[in-house]
Each structure stands twice: as structure tokens, then as C-alpha cells.
Design a protein around this motif. Structure first.
Motif, PDB file in Angstrom:
ATOM      1  N   TYR A  78       0.844  -1.191   0.000  1.00  0.00           N
ATOM      2  CA  TYR A  78       0.000   0.000   0.000  1.00  0.00           C
ATOM      3  C   TYR A  78       0.878   1.238   0.000  1.00  0.00           C
ATOM      4  CZ  TYR A  78      -3.994  -2.929   1.402  1.00  0.00           C
ATOM      5  OH  TYR A  78      -4.987  -3.877   1.456  1.00  0.00           O
ATOM      6  N   ILE A  79       0.577   2.194  -0.897  1.00  0.00           N
ATOM      7  CA  ILE A  79       1.353   3.426  -1.001  1.00  0.00           C
ATOM      8  C   ILE A  79       0.445   4.535  -1.507  1.00  0.00           C
ATOM      9  CG2 ILE A  79       2.135   2.978  -3.372  1.00  0.00           C
ATOM     10  CD1 ILE A  79       4.904   4.155  -2.520  1.00  0.00           C
ATOM     11  N   HIS A  80       0.716   5.767  -1.114  1.00  0.00           N
ATOM     12  CA  HIS A  80      -0.095   6.889  -1.597  1.00  0.00           C
ATOM     13  C   HIS A  80       0.055   7.047  -3.103  1.00  0.00           C
ATOM     14  CE1 HIS A  80      -1.423  11.044  -2.337  1.00  0.00           C
ATOM     15  NE2 HIS A  80      -2.226  10.827  -1.313  1.00  0.00           N
ATOM     16  N   ALA A  81      -1.023   7.470  -3.747  1.00  0.00           N
ATOM     17  CA  ALA A  81      -1.062   7.562  -5.206  1.00  0.00           C
ATOM     18  C   ALA A  81       0.082   8.390  -5.775  1.00  0.00           C
ATOM     19  CB  ALA A  81      -2.407   8.147  -5.648  1.00  0.00           C
ATOM     20  N   ASP A  82       0.466   9.467  -5.081  1.00  0.00           N
ATOM     21  CA  ASP A  82       1.465  10.381  -5.640  1.00  0.00           C
ATOM     22  C   ASP A  82       2.891   9.836  -5.574  1.00  0.00           C
ATOM     23  OD1 ASP A  82      -0.589  12.083  -6.218  1.00  0.00           O
ATOM     24  OD2 ASP A  82      -0.170  13.512  -4.598  1.00  0.00           O
ATOM     25  N   ASP A  83       3.087   8.727  -4.882  1.00  0.00           N
ATOM     26  CA  ASP A  83       4.408   8.079  -4.866  1.00  0.00           C
ATOM     27  C   ASP A  83       4.381   6.700  -5.509  1.00  0.00           C
ATOM     28  OD1 ASP A  83       5.800  10.164  -3.727  1.00  0.00           O
ATOM     29  OD2 ASP A  83       6.556   9.013  -2.018  1.00  0.00           O
ATOM     30  N   ALA A  84       3.238   6.297  -6.043  1.00  0.00           N
ATOM     31  CA  ALA A  84       3.132   4.943  -6.595  1.00  0.00           C
ATOM     32  C   ALA A  84       4.106   4.713  -7.745  1.00  0.00           C
ATOM     33  CB  ALA A  84       1.699   4.678  -7.059  1.00  0.00           C
ATOM     34  N   HIS A  85       4.412   5.775  -8.510  1.00  0.00           N
ATOM     35  CA  HIS A  85       5.348   5.614  -9.631  1.00  0.00           C
ATOM     36  C   HIS A  85       6.741   5.223  -9.159  1.00  0.00           C
ATOM     37  CE1 HIS A  85       6.134   9.713  -8.253  1.00  0.00           C
ATOM     38  NE2 HIS A  85       7.285   9.675  -8.903  1.00  0.00           N
ATOM     39  N   LEU A  86       7.053   5.523  -7.894  1.00  0.00           N
ATOM     40  CA  LEU A  86       8.382   5.184  -7.376  1.00  0.00           C
ATOM     41  C   LEU A  86       8.513   3.690  -7.074  1.00  0.00           C
ATOM     42  CD1 LEU A  86       9.055   8.247  -5.045  1.00  0.00           C
ATOM     43  CD2 LEU A  86       9.884   7.852  -7.375  1.00  0.00           C
ATOM     44  N   LEU A  87       7.399   2.984  -6.954  1.00  0.00           N
ATOM     45  CA  LEU A  87       7.485   1.528  -6.838  1.00  0.00           C
ATOM     46  C   LEU A  87       7.765   0.886  -8.189  1.00  0.00           C
ATOM     47  CD1 LEU A  87       4.801   0.331  -4.273  1.00  0.00           C
ATOM     48  CD2 LEU A  87       7.266   0.587  -3.990  1.00  0.00           C
ATOM     49  N   ALA A  88       7.434   1.605  -9.265  1.00  0.00           N
ATOM     50  CA  ALA A  88       7.762   1.108 -10.605  1.00  0.00           C
ATOM     51  C   ALA A  88       9.192   1.465 -10.990  1.00  0.00           C
ATOM     52  CB  ALA A  88       6.779   1.676 -11.626  1.00  0.00           C
ATOM     53  N   ASP A  89       9.638   2.659 -10.587  1.00  0.00           N
ATOM     54  CA  ASP A  89      10.988   3.130 -10.927  1.00  0.00           C
ATOM     55  C   ASP A  89      11.540   3.958  -9.774  1.00  0.00           C
ATOM     56  OD1 ASP A  89      13.342   3.947 -12.044  1.00  0.00           O
ATOM     57  OD2 ASP A  89      12.437   5.268 -13.546  1.00  0.00           O
ATOM     58  N   PRO A  90      12.152   3.318  -8.777  1.00  0.00           N
ATOM     59  CA  PRO A  90      12.610   4.039  -7.591  1.00  0.00           C
ATOM     60  C   PRO A  90      13.703   5.064  -7.879  1.00  0.00           C
ATOM     61  CG  PRO A  90      13.392   1.766  -7.555  1.00  0.00           C
ATOM     62  CD  PRO A  90      12.400   1.866  -8.675  1.00  0.00           C
ATOM     63  N   ALA A  91      14.405   4.933  -9.002  1.00  0.00           N
ATOM     64  CA  ALA A  91      15.464   5.892  -9.325  1.00  0.00           C
ATOM     65  C   ALA A  91      14.915   7.305  -9.504  1.00  0.00           C
ATOM     66  CB  ALA A  91      16.204   5.460 -10.584  1.00  0.00           C
ATOM     67  N   GLN A  92      13.623   7.426  -9.806  1.00  0.00           N
ATOM     68  CA  GLN A  92      13.028   8.749  -9.970  1.00  0.00           C
ATOM     69  C   GLN A  92      12.989   9.544  -8.667  1.00  0.00           C
ATOM     70  OE1 GLN A  92       9.298   8.985 -12.159  1.00  0.00           O
ATOM     71  NE2 GLN A  92       9.717   7.023 -13.149  1.00  0.00           N
ATOM     72  N   GLY A  93      13.122   8.851  -7.552  1.00  0.00           N
ATOM     73  CA  GLY A  93      13.016   9.525  -6.267  1.00  0.00           C
ATOM     74  C   GLY A  93      14.328   9.934  -5.643  1.00  0.00           C
ATOM     75  N   PHE A  94      15.433   9.491  -6.219  1.00  0.00           N
ATOM     76  CA  PHE A  94      16.744   9.789  -5.653  1.00  0.00           C
ATOM     77  C   PHE A  94      17.577  10.557  -6.669  1.00  0.00           C
ATOM     78  CE2 PHE A  94      17.694   6.328  -2.193  1.00  0.00           C
ATOM     79  CZ  PHE A  94      16.867   7.016  -1.320  1.00  0.00           C
ATOM     80  N   SER A  95      18.462  11.371  -6.169  1.00  0.00           N
ATOM     81  CA  SER A  95      19.468  11.979  -7.025  1.00  0.00           C
ATOM     82  C   SER A  95      20.486  10.922  -7.436  1.00  0.00           C
ATOM     83  CB  SER A  95      20.176  13.115  -6.274  1.00  0.00           C
ATOM     84  OG  SER A  95      20.891  12.587  -5.159  1.00  0.00           O
ATOM     85  N   ALA A  96      21.315  11.248  -8.435  1.00  0.00           N
ATOM     86  CA  ALA A  96      22.342  10.303  -8.879  1.00  0.00           C
ATOM     87  C   ALA A  96      23.297   9.955  -7.744  1.00  0.00           C
ATOM     88  CB  ALA A  96      23.102  10.887 -10.065  1.00  0.00           C
ATOM     89  N   ASN A  97      23.630  10.946  -6.920  1.00  0.00           N
ATOM     90  CA  ASN A  97      24.536  10.688  -5.806  1.00  0.00           C
ATOM     91  C   ASN A  97      23.934   9.713  -4.804  1.00  0.00           C
ATOM     92  OD1 ASN A  97      26.521  12.354  -6.812  1.00  0.00           O
ATOM     93  ND2 ASN A  97      25.912  14.136  -5.597  1.00  0.00           N
ATOM     94  N   MET A  98      22.629   9.885  -4.521  1.00  0.00           N
ATOM     95  CA  MET A  98      21.964   8.983  -3.587  1.00  0.00           C
ATOM     96  C   MET A  98      21.877   7.573  -4.153  1.00  0.00           C
ATOM     97  SD  MET A  98      21.108  10.541  -0.739  1.00  0.00           S
ATOM     98  CE  MET A  98      19.684   9.705  -0.042  1.00  0.00           C
ATOM     99  N   MET A  99      21.584   7.457  -5.450  1.00  0.00           N
ATOM    100  CA  MET A  99      21.517   6.138  -6.066  1.00  0.00           C
ATOM    101  C   MET A  99      22.864   5.432  -6.004  1.00  0.00           C
ATOM    102  SD  MET A  99      18.515   5.218  -6.892  1.00  0.00           S
ATOM    103  CE  MET A  99      18.959   3.769  -7.877  1.00  0.00           C
TER     104      MET A  99
END
Length: 223
Positions: A78-99
Motif C-alpha cells: 500500500y502506497i499513496h497515489a502520488d508516490d506509486a510511480h516510485l514503486l515502478a521506478d525508484p530511481a526517480q526519487g533519488f538523485s544520482a549521488n543517492m543512487m
């Protein structure tokens, strides 16, 4: 209420296992990096059966083990709708340095069953009621989950509120303005007695944070 905390190997992320009692169903919150085997130990120790995974927000340090945990136990995430895309592609939520801290070549798959949450929704799981409180700022789809046991009320704050601090707002999807609004309209109105179970660091209470957290004080004095 039974609350077990498993601290992840990286970023010190708190993963929580919540249950109404030993020998019953349970809910897993924010399974981060390297926690799957230790969660199995918790399930076995307390004779628990997982029925769902709740995700406070889509950052990888909170979701890294969501697919293995959901898959092994055949349960939804279960995840809020506005972050659901991050379960498909978590790289969208982090900067390159964090990744780069997480590691390159991540072999990621989304959970088979993703349930999307909305603000104010109520989810009944494992004999407990969780009220969804959309709390953007750290990410666009950050959410807090309110629940209660016989002796206390609890709020799982993810990376919205920590003891003495708040989540950073400079990652993709973050917003300082949104965080200030969340603190003013979602956190400050909470009862002083509420026990805060944060995404990182030790538990606290709303009373303690109202008294000493400089970010809450800033939000309270903004209007």
C-alpha cells in the motif's frame, strides 16, 4: 499492540512490524535494505502472519525489500497515489549521488499487487485500523499512518517527522513549502500524547516535538 522495529543495514531506516497480539496477523511498514531475513525471524519468534506492507513514501531506503516481502508472503503493498510511480521506478526519487550509495545495477521489480491510497482513507488490516494522512514535502506522496492500541495512539511518520528533525526536502519531488504546510496542518494538530514512530531514529511523542523540535516551532510561528 505488538510493535517490533528492525533497523535496516543502510540509512538506518526503521522497519516496523505491527500486530494486535502474538500469534496473529501483522502489518509490515517500510521494509528497507537487508531486512527480509530479519523480518522472517520476527514473524517466527512471535508466530505472526503478514497480511500487508505499508509504505510511507517511495524512497528506496524504505522500499528496497518490499517486493521480496510481498512475494514471499503473497500480500499487497500500500502506497499513496502520488508516490506509486516510485514503486515502478525508484530511481526517480533519488538523485544520482543517492543512487550511487544504494549501488549500481539494481535489479528492481515492482510488487505484483500495489494498492493505491488516498488522503483520509482508512485501511483495516490485521485487526487494526490505519488512517492515511497525505503529508507531502519530503516526497510528493509521503503519508503518515495513524493507528491506536489499547494503551496509546501511534503515528507512523515516515520521513515527515523525526525526533528533533524533519525529512529533507531537496530530493526529487520534495518541497519545503509543502513540508511547512504539512507540519502546520497535519502534524501540529495531533494530540500531545501521540507516540511518533519515525522512519529514522528513536520514537518520540508529539508533546516532546512540539516543545523542542525547531522545525515544528518554525511552522507554528509561521502564521
Amino acid at each position: 499492540m505488538l510493535i517490533e522495529t528492525v533497523v535496516a543495514d543502510a540509512f538506518g531506516t526503521n522497519c516496523y512490524v505491527l500486530s494486535s497480539a502474538r500469534g496473529s496477523e501483522c502489518v509490515v511498514v517500510d521494509p528497507g535494505i537487508g531486512v527480509a531475513a530479519r523480518l522472517d525471524d520476527v514473524f517466527e519468534q512471535h508466530k505472526l502472519k503478514p497480511v500487508a506492507v505499508l509504505i510511507s513514501h517511495g524512497h528506496l531506503d524504505h522500499t528496497f525489500s518490499v517486493t521480496p516481502v510481498c512475494g514471499a508472503n503473497d500480500v499487497p503493498a500500500y502506497i499513496h497515489a502520488d508516490d506509486a510511480h516510485l514503486l515502478a521506478d525508484p530511481a526517480q526519487g533519488f538523485s544520482a549521488n543517492m543512487m550511487s550509495l544504494v549501488g549500481t545495477g539494481l535489479d528492481w521489480t515492482e510488487p505484483d499487487d500495489v494498492q493505491v491510497l488516498a488522503d483520509g482513507g482508512v485501511v483495516e488490516l490485521a485487526g487494526m485500523r490505519f488512517t492515511v494522512d497525505h503529508a507531502p514535502g519530503h516526497t510528493a506522496g509521503s503519508a503518515m499512518f495513524h493507528t491506536a492500541g489499547d494503551e496509546a495512539a501511534y503515528t507512523l511518520t515516515g520521513d515527515v517527522l523525526f525526533r528533533g528533525a524533519i525529512g529533507r526536502t531537496d530530493l526529487p519531488g520534495g518541497s519545503d513549502a509543502a513540508m511547512q504546510e504539512t507540519l502546520r496542518t497535519k502534524v501540529l494538530p495531533l494530540d500531545d500524547a501521540v507516540v511518533v514512530l519515525p522512519g529514522h531514529g528513536p520514537a518520540t511523542t508529539i508533546a516532546a516535538e512540539r516543545a523542542r523540535n525547531p522545525y515544528l516551532k518554525r511552522a507554528a510561528n509561521a502564521h
